[in-house]
Structures are given as C-alpha cells and as structure tokens.
Design an enzyme around this catalytic site. Structure first.
Site, PDB file in Angstrom:
ATOM      1  CE  LYS A   1      -2.293  -1.091   3.798  1.00  0.00           C
ATOM      2  NZ  LYS A   1      -1.740  -2.404   4.161  1.00  0.00           N
TER       3      LYS A   1
ATOM      4  NE  ARG B   1      -4.308  -1.459  10.185  1.00  0.00           N
ATOM      5  CZ  ARG B   1      -3.162  -0.936   9.760  1.00  0.00           C
ATOM      6  NH1 ARG B   1      -3.115   0.267   9.265  1.00  0.00           N
ATOM      7  NH2 ARG B   1      -2.074  -1.642   9.830  1.00  0.00           N
TER       8      ARG B   1
ATOM      9  NE  ARG C   1       8.243  -3.450   5.424  1.00  0.00           N
ATOM     10  CZ  ARG C   1       7.074  -2.898   5.089  1.00  0.00           C
ATOM     11  NH1 ARG C   1       6.769  -2.724   3.821  1.00  0.00           N
ATOM     12  NH2 ARG C   1       6.217  -2.559   5.998  1.00  0.00           N
TER      13      ARG C   1
ATOM     14  NE  ARG D   1       7.347  -1.226  10.966  1.00  0.00           N
ATOM     15  CZ  ARG D   1       6.369  -0.938  10.091  1.00  0.00           C
ATOM     16  NH1 ARG D   1       6.632  -0.225   9.015  1.00  0.00           N
ATOM     17  NH2 ARG D   1       5.143  -1.362  10.294  1.00  0.00           N
TER      18      ARG D   1
ATOM     19  NE  ARG E   1       1.777  -5.236  11.100  1.00  0.00           N
ATOM     20  CZ  ARG E   1       2.782  -4.862  10.311  1.00  0.00           C
ATOM     21  NH1 ARG E   1       3.982  -5.390  10.456  1.00  0.00           N
ATOM     22  NH2 ARG E   1       2.592  -3.959   9.380  1.00  0.00           N
TER      23      ARG E   1
HETATM   24  P1  AMP Z   1       0.828   0.238   9.316  1.00  0.00           P
HETATM   25  O1  AMP Z   1       2.116   0.951   9.137  1.00  0.00           O
HETATM   26  O2  AMP Z   1      -0.299   0.832   8.522  1.00  0.00           O
HETATM   27  O3  AMP Z   1       0.932  -1.254   9.118  1.00  0.00           O
HETATM   28  O4  AMP Z   1       0.388   0.454  10.848  1.00  0.00           O
HETATM   29  C1  AMP Z   1       1.211   0.025  11.902  1.00  0.00           C
HETATM   30  C2  AMP Z   1       0.387  -0.092  13.188  1.00  0.00           C
HETATM   31  O5  AMP Z   1      -0.190   1.183  13.513  1.00  0.00           O
HETATM   32  C3  AMP Z   1      -0.795  -1.047  13.139  1.00  0.00           C
HETATM   33  O6  AMP Z   1      -0.398  -2.393  13.357  1.00  0.00           O
HETATM   34  C4  AMP Z   1      -1.661  -0.495  14.276  1.00  0.00           C
HETATM   35  O7  AMP Z   1      -1.114  -0.817  15.545  1.00  0.00           O
HETATM   36  C5  AMP Z   1      -1.490   1.016  14.099  1.00  0.00           C
HETATM   37  N1  AMP Z   1      -2.488   1.581  13.158  1.00  0.00           N
HETATM   38  C6  AMP Z   1      -2.227   2.196  11.964  1.00  0.00           C
HETATM   39  N2  AMP Z   1      -3.343   2.607  11.372  1.00  0.00           N
HETATM   40  C7  AMP Z   1      -4.363   2.237  12.193  1.00  0.00           C
HETATM   41  C8  AMP Z   1      -5.785   2.370  12.124  1.00  0.00           C
HETATM   42  N3  AMP Z   1      -6.384   2.962  11.073  1.00  0.00           N
HETATM   43  N4  AMP Z   1      -6.518   1.874  13.155  1.00  0.00           N
HETATM   44  C9  AMP Z   1      -5.936   1.281  14.230  1.00  0.00           C
HETATM   45  N5  AMP Z   1      -4.608   1.116  14.339  1.00  0.00           N
HETATM   46  C10 AMP Z   1      -3.811   1.584  13.350  1.00  0.00           C
END
Ligand code: AMP
Length: 211
Positions: free
Chosen positions: A13, A88, A127, A160, A171
């Site tokens: 994404k 999400r 990664r 990370r 996840r």
């Molecule tokens: P990402 O980089 O989009 O994979 O987000 C990393 C982490 O941030 C996720 O695993 C959640 O803990 C938190 N997070 C990001 N966006 C959201 C969202 N829209 N709703 C809830 N948690 C989020």
C-alpha cells in the site's frame, strides 16, 4: 484522486501510494507513519499507542478518528489523498463516511491489493527499515551495502518490532478479523476496485478504468 488503499500489511500500500502521488499531487496519509512519528518524538500520543503497535494490535477507533478528522481538513488534502492504513475497522469506515459527508467530499474508489498470504509473510519478515530516514531495505532482494547501515543517511537499519514473525502472524489475524470485512463494505457501497497485484502498471490500469 481520493482513494482508500486496502490490503493486508505488506501488500504494498505504501509503495503504491508513493507512486500514485507522482500523478496528480495527491498526498499519502499513512496512519501508521503518523503514529510511528509520535512514538519517535516521545509525545503523549506516542506513549499511548506504543505497546499496541509493537504487538501488532490496532489502536482505538476514537484515537484514529481524532487524528484523521484533523488531518483530512489540512490544506494539502485539497488536491486529493491516498489513505494508507485507514480505515481499518467497520466503525472507522462508517465514521469516515460521515466525516466526508460533513466535508462535502466523495471518494473515487477503495483500491484492494489482493496479495497471497505467503508472499506477504516472506516480504515482511525480510524487511528492514532505517530508524533515521525510514528507507526500506530487504535482506533478500535489497540489502544495504554495509549490513545494518543505511545507504542513504548512515542511520541504523533494523527489523521493526511489529515485523517479527510473531507480530506479523498477529497483524494478519487482526487484518482478517477486523479489516478484511471492509472489502465487502466498499463493494456494497459500489467503491471497490480489486487488483490481484502490487505492480504499479496493473494498479494504474485498474484506477484509470475506474476514474
Ligand atoms: P501500518 O504501518 O499501517 O501497518 O500500521 C502500523 C500499526 O499502527 C498497526 O499495526 C496499528 O497498531 C497502528 N495503526 C495504523 N493505522 C491504524 C488504524 N487505522 N486503526 C488502528 N490502528 C492503526
């Protein structure tokens, strides 16, 4: 363009959002990046979300909606936005719908990157990320020239917390339980465009046929 990018973690994404930004000046809005910056800066928000993020769990809908309500009203959103990692959950999607109605805005589409799980697990566990500038590396396909050191800025390149095997499995589970239902939500709303790839040419062709 006003687009939601849907798909499991590791579907590409962020990469697609960065490529799409080149076309018309739309901004990428990544809720994950916003939260990681808050953690790095040691803010109150950062402290609140740190543990949930490291475990690969979602942070609360209220917190995310508070951030997005402000973010979507900033000046740079006028040209369009690519929502990366938001919404999400169904409550976030419902709240976004209300917010957009209030702002008098319409989405062009919800773009689903439909990538097989085994590809995702392999991508995410290999990664590595620079803690200083955020450059992404891959131990198999794009390792840094010197192990552990960023080619771009010399910062430390690390895995990370949420990209360990255990956090990734969590996840993916969280994605299946809470985020995957959004595909149906946007299909029912007539907004879903599904692409079985994260290749930018395939994605552009799908978007062009739609917008
Ligand atoms: P990402 O980089 O989009 O994979 O987000 C990393 C982490 O941030 C996720 O695993 C959640 O803990 C938190 N997070 C990001 N966006 C959201 C969202 N829209 N709703 C809830 N948690 C989020």
């Amino acid at each position: 363009m006003k687009i939601i990018l849907l798909g499991p973690p590791g579907a590409g994404k962020g990469t697609i959002a960065k490529a799409l930004m080149q076309f018309d000046g739309s901004v990428q809005i990544s809720t994950g990046d916003i939260l990681r910056s808050a953690i790095a800066a040691g803010t109150e928000l950062g402290k609140q979300v740190e543990a949930a993020m490291a475990a690969g769990d979602l942070v609360t809908d209220e917190l995310i909606m508070g951030i997005m309500e402000q973010r979507l009203q900033q000046e740079d959103c006028k040209k369009g936005y690519l929502l990366d990692g938001f919404p999400r959950t169904i409550p976030q999607a419902e709240a976004l719908k209300e917010l957009l109605a209030k702002l008098g805005e319409k989405l062009d589409c919800a773009l689903e990157l439909d990538i097989p799980t085994d590809v995702i697990v392999d991508r995410l566990t290999s990664r590595r990320t620079c803690v200083k500038c955020g450059e992404i590396f891959n131990v198999k396909y794009k390792p840094p020239a010197v192990e552990g050191i960023c080619d771009v800025c010399g910062g430390d390149v690390v895995q990370r917390d949420d990209e360990t095997e255990e956090a990734i499995q969590n996840r993916l589970q969280v994605y299946n339980d809470q985020t995957a239902p959004l595909v149906e939500f946007y299909r029912n709303g007539g907004l879903l465009v599904s692409v079985p790839s994260s290749d930018i040419d395939d994605v552009m062709a799908a978007i062009k046929s739609r917008i």
